[in-house]
Design a protein around this motif. Structure first.
Motif, PDB file in Angstrom:
ATOM      1  N   GLY A   1      27.816  67.436 -45.894  1.00 26.62           N
ATOM      2  CA  GLY A   1      26.573  68.089 -44.756  1.00 26.62           C
ATOM      3  C   GLY A   1      25.110  67.511 -45.323  1.00 26.62           C
ATOM      4  N   SER A   2      25.287  68.414 -46.187  1.00 29.22           N
ATOM      5  CA  SER A   2      23.825  68.324 -47.051  1.00 29.22           C
ATOM      6  C   SER A   2      23.609  67.174 -47.870  1.00 29.22           C
ATOM      7  CB  SER A   2      23.766  70.179 -47.780  1.00 29.22           C
ATOM      8  OG  SER A   2      24.599  69.519 -48.740  1.00 29.22           O
ATOM      9  N   LYS A   3      24.501  66.739 -48.520  1.00 31.49           N
ATOM     10  CA  LYS A   3      24.022  65.916 -49.233  1.00 31.49           C
ATOM     11  C   LYS A   3      23.916  64.331 -48.225  1.00 31.49           C
ATOM     12  CE  LYS A   3      25.373  65.305 -53.345  1.00 31.49           C
ATOM     13  NZ  LYS A   3      26.828  64.821 -54.359  1.00 31.49           N
ATOM     14  N   CYS A   4      24.244  64.341 -47.512  1.00 25.43           N
ATOM     15  CA  CYS A   4      24.432  62.798 -46.879  1.00 25.43           C
ATOM     16  C   CYS A   4      23.824  62.886 -45.233  1.00 25.43           C
ATOM     17  CB  CYS A   4      26.144  62.547 -46.259  1.00 25.43           C
ATOM     18  SG  CYS A   4      26.339  60.513 -46.427  1.00 25.43           S
ATOM     19  N   ASN A   5      22.527  62.056 -45.800  1.00 22.11           N
ATOM     20  CA  ASN A   5      21.549  62.263 -44.608  1.00 22.11           C
ATOM     21  C   ASN A   5      22.073  61.077 -43.538  1.00 22.11           C
ATOM     22  OD1 ASN A   5      19.359  62.798 -42.804  1.00 22.11           O
ATOM     23  ND2 ASN A   5      17.753  61.783 -44.827  1.00 22.11           N
ATOM     24  N   HIS A   6      22.714  61.224 -42.889  1.00 19.69           N
ATOM     25  CA  HIS A   6      22.892  59.928 -41.813  1.00 19.69           C
ATOM     26  C   HIS A   6      24.022  60.604 -40.981  1.00 19.69           C
ATOM     27  CE1 HIS A   6      25.846  56.468 -40.471  1.00 19.69           C
ATOM     28  NE2 HIS A   6      24.841  56.339 -41.475  1.00 19.69           N
ATOM     29  N   LEU A   7      23.567  60.879 -39.721  1.00 21.64           N
ATOM     30  CA  LEU A   7      23.688  60.949 -38.173  1.00 21.64           C
ATOM     31  C   LEU A   7      25.934  61.186 -38.235  1.00 21.64           C
ATOM     32  CD1 LEU A   7      23.353  62.795 -35.792  1.00 21.64           C
ATOM     33  CD2 LEU A   7      22.476  60.456 -34.697  1.00 21.64           C
TER      34      LEU A   7
ATOM     35  N   THR B   1      30.859  65.992 -40.560  1.00 18.28           N
ATOM     36  CA  THR B   1      31.302  67.164 -41.149  1.00 18.28           C
ATOM     37  C   THR B   1      31.512  68.267 -39.686  1.00 18.28           C
ATOM     38  OG1 THR B   1      28.920  67.913 -41.349  1.00 18.28           O
ATOM     39  CG2 THR B   1      30.573  66.384 -42.975  1.00 18.28           C
ATOM     40  N   LEU B   2      30.452  68.045 -38.782  1.00 18.82           N
ATOM     41  CA  LEU B   2      30.691  69.390 -37.969  1.00 18.82           C
ATOM     42  C   LEU B   2      32.175  69.359 -37.056  1.00 18.82           C
ATOM     43  CD1 LEU B   2      27.367  68.807 -36.236  1.00 18.82           C
ATOM     44  CD2 LEU B   2      27.727  70.720 -37.899  1.00 18.82           C
TER      45      LEU B   2
ATOM     46  N   ARG C   1      33.644  74.809 -48.159  1.00 15.70           N
ATOM     47  CA  ARG C   1      32.206  74.297 -49.187  1.00 15.70           C
ATOM     48  C   ARG C   1      31.899  72.523 -49.746  1.00 15.70           C
ATOM     49  NH1 ARG C   1      34.353  77.419 -52.752  1.00 15.70           N
ATOM     50  NH2 ARG C   1      33.538  79.398 -52.092  1.00 15.70           N
ATOM     51  N   GLU C   2      32.703  72.563 -49.762  1.00  9.53           N
ATOM     52  CA  GLU C   2      33.263  71.269 -50.035  1.00  9.53           C
ATOM     53  C   GLU C   2      32.104  69.986 -48.540  1.00  9.53           C
ATOM     54  OE1 GLU C   2      33.503  69.562 -52.568  1.00  9.53           O
ATOM     55  OE2 GLU C   2      34.412  71.234 -53.453  1.00  9.53           O
ATOM     56  N   THR C   3      32.932  71.054 -47.602  1.00  7.91           N
ATOM     57  CA  THR C   3      32.929  69.929 -45.728  1.00  7.91           C
ATOM     58  C   THR C   3      30.815  69.939 -45.480  1.00  7.91           C
ATOM     59  OG1 THR C   3      34.174  70.140 -45.369  1.00  7.91           O
ATOM     60  CG2 THR C   3      32.949  70.091 -43.950  1.00  7.91           C
ATOM     61  N   ASN C   4      30.517  71.227 -46.816  1.00  7.61           N
ATOM     62  CA  ASN C   4      28.893  72.264 -46.140  1.00  7.61           C
ATOM     63  C   ASN C   4      28.061  71.101 -47.186  1.00  7.61           C
ATOM     64  OD1 ASN C   4      29.226  73.995 -44.495  1.00  7.61           O
ATOM     65  ND2 ASN C   4      29.463  74.889 -45.889  1.00  7.61           N
ATOM     66  N   THR C   5      28.440  70.949 -48.411  1.00  4.91           N
ATOM     67  CA  THR C   5      27.980  69.521 -49.130  1.00  4.91           C
ATOM     68  C   THR C   5      27.837  68.608 -48.653  1.00  4.91           C
ATOM     69  OG1 THR C   5      28.593  70.890 -50.932  1.00  4.91           O
ATOM     70  CG2 THR C   5      28.439  69.208 -51.479  1.00  4.91           C
TER      71      THR C   5
ATOM     72  N   ARG D   1      44.533  65.431 -38.782  1.00  6.80           N
ATOM     73  CA  ARG D   1      43.235  65.768 -37.969  1.00  6.80           C
ATOM     74  C   ARG D   1      41.846  65.522 -39.033  1.00  6.80           C
ATOM     75  NH1 ARG D   1      39.904  63.203 -35.042  1.00  6.80           N
ATOM     76  NH2 ARG D   1      37.850  64.440 -34.604  1.00  6.80           N
ATOM     77  N   LEU D   2      42.254  66.587 -40.346  1.00  2.00           N
ATOM     78  CA  LEU D   2      41.041  66.566 -41.676  1.00  2.00           C
ATOM     79  C   LEU D   2      41.366  65.223 -42.363  1.00  2.00           C
ATOM     80  CD1 LEU D   2      41.510  70.564 -42.459  1.00  2.00           C
ATOM     81  CD2 LEU D   2      39.842  69.658 -41.451  1.00  2.00           C
ATOM     82  N   GLU D   3      42.491  64.959 -42.393  1.00  2.00           N
ATOM     83  CA  GLU D   3      42.574  63.669 -43.261  1.00  2.00           C
ATOM     84  C   GLU D   3      41.765  62.181 -42.399  1.00  2.00           C
ATOM     85  OE1 GLU D   3      46.693  62.921 -43.757  1.00  2.00           O
ATOM     86  OE2 GLU D   3      46.524  64.467 -45.836  1.00  2.00           O
ATOM     87  N   GLU D   4      42.232  63.062 -40.192  1.00  2.00           N
ATOM     88  CA  GLU D   4      41.748  61.600 -39.756  1.00  2.00           C
ATOM     89  C   GLU D   4      40.155  61.490 -40.259  1.00  2.00           C
ATOM     90  OE1 GLU D   4      42.483  61.721 -36.322  1.00  2.00           O
ATOM     91  OE2 GLU D   4      45.150  61.554 -36.521  1.00  2.00           O
ATOM     92  N   LEU D   5      39.270  62.524 -40.280  1.00  2.00           N
ATOM     93  CA  LEU D   5      37.850  63.015 -40.564  1.00  2.00           C
ATOM     94  C   LEU D   5      37.786  62.408 -41.619  1.00  2.00           C
ATOM     95  CD1 LEU D   5      38.303  66.178 -38.395  1.00  2.00           C
ATOM     96  CD2 LEU D   5      36.994  64.071 -37.844  1.00  2.00           C
TER      97      LEU D   5
END
Length: 296
Positions: free
Chosen positions: A266-272, A278-279, A260-264, A168-172
């Motif tokens: 989400g914070s860098k990519c300003n796209h809904l 990422t959530l 940590r990578e996921t949080n980065t 599932r992570l790979e799909e996301l």
């Protein structure tokens, strides 16, 4: 193969008129902790039994309980404590005399009182030939086999569940990778439209400055490195789950890194759409963390 940290095993053997029972229980623990409970006169075998457990189990709290009881029909299995009987009778007479209680003690009442009929504490049979040590080793080994079988079954279930969640992570991850190039394109179009709406002819259009602004945004929201490291962590997790070494602690570290990578991202990519993915990634990682906490 990955093992769960929870399990249970038991066995029973006969020796010198005794029934010796072995119980081994294991639960989650950060380290390998072995707790033994056995008759006092057998504590000399504790180091040997502890080493046996540690040879098979790397992580978790393991409770080893060894009990002995005289078998049915063994001579002298129980003894009457006459002093205890006398103390109960004296206490009953005192209650009648001082407080006026009425009633009489029956034979059944006396025999049911604590300490009246106790199992005789007999010394363990002589062990000059090492027979008792061998029996304790055999009984614990049988219990450990049952414990390890249960831990193996549970570990296989956890591994299968974690593998599905990694899928599932790979799909996301694939979804985010597909959207990443579109983030800059959408920003360019929105910025161009916005500037066109604001341009009332009072300032000239500067294509160079426009391109610089888009380039700065593209550099700021680039997530290629994070996506590469994240995908690498997926492969490391799979390798750990299929390996022969305990995977729990290493998985815990990798999950922290993936968070940590996921949080980065989400914070860098300003796209809904990317933020929503990422959530979902974070929610799935939390489920993986809970499951991985049960692995040895």
């Amino acid at each position: 193969m990955s093992f769960s940290m929870t399990g249970y095993g038991q066995s029973a053997l006969q020796f010198g008129g005794y029934k010796i029972t072995f119980e081994v229980k294991s639960v989650n623990n950060r380290y390998c902790e072995v707790v033994l409970r056995m008759p006092r006169e057998w504590t000399g075998y504790e180091d040997m039994l502890r080493r046996m457990v540690q040879a098979h189990i790397r992580r978790g709290r393991v409770d080893v309980i060894i009990n002995r009881e005289l078998t049915d029909g063994a001579a002298g299995a129980h003894a009457l404590d006459r002093n205890m009987v006398k103390s109960y009778l004296d206490a009953a007479e005192a209650l009648v005399r001082e407080y006026g209680f009425k009633g009489e003690l029956t034979l059944q009442d006396i025999l049911a009182m604590p300490g009246v009929m106790d199992a005789k504490e007999e010394a363990s049979p002589a062990d000059s030939s090492g027979e008792l040590a061998g029996l304790l080793e055999k009984g614990l080994h049988l219990s450990l086999e049952a414990l390890l079988e249960m831990r193996s079954r549970e570990g296989a279930y956890l591994t299968a569940d974690l593998t599905r969640r990694l899928d599932r992570l790979e799909e996301l991850h694939t979804g985010i990778s597909a959207l990443a190039p579109l983030v800059v394109e959408e920003y360019r179009e929105k910025l161009r439209q916005r500037l066109s709406q604001l341009n009332d002819g009072s300032f000239p259009w500067d294509e160079h400055k426009f391109g610089m602004e888009v380039a700065i945004f593209a550099d700021r929201c680039n997530i290629d490195e994070e996506l590469t490291r994240l995908y690498s962590h997926f492969g490391q997790c799979r390798a750990l789950l299929l390996g022969s070494e305990p995977a729990g602690r290493k998985l815990d570290f990798l999950i922290q890194e993936m968070n940590r990578e996921t949080n980065t991202i989400g914070s860098k990519c300003n796209h809904l759409a990317v933020v929503n993915l990422t959530l979902d990634l974070k929610a799935e990682l939390e489920k993986i963390r809970e499951q991985a906490a049960n692995l040895e």
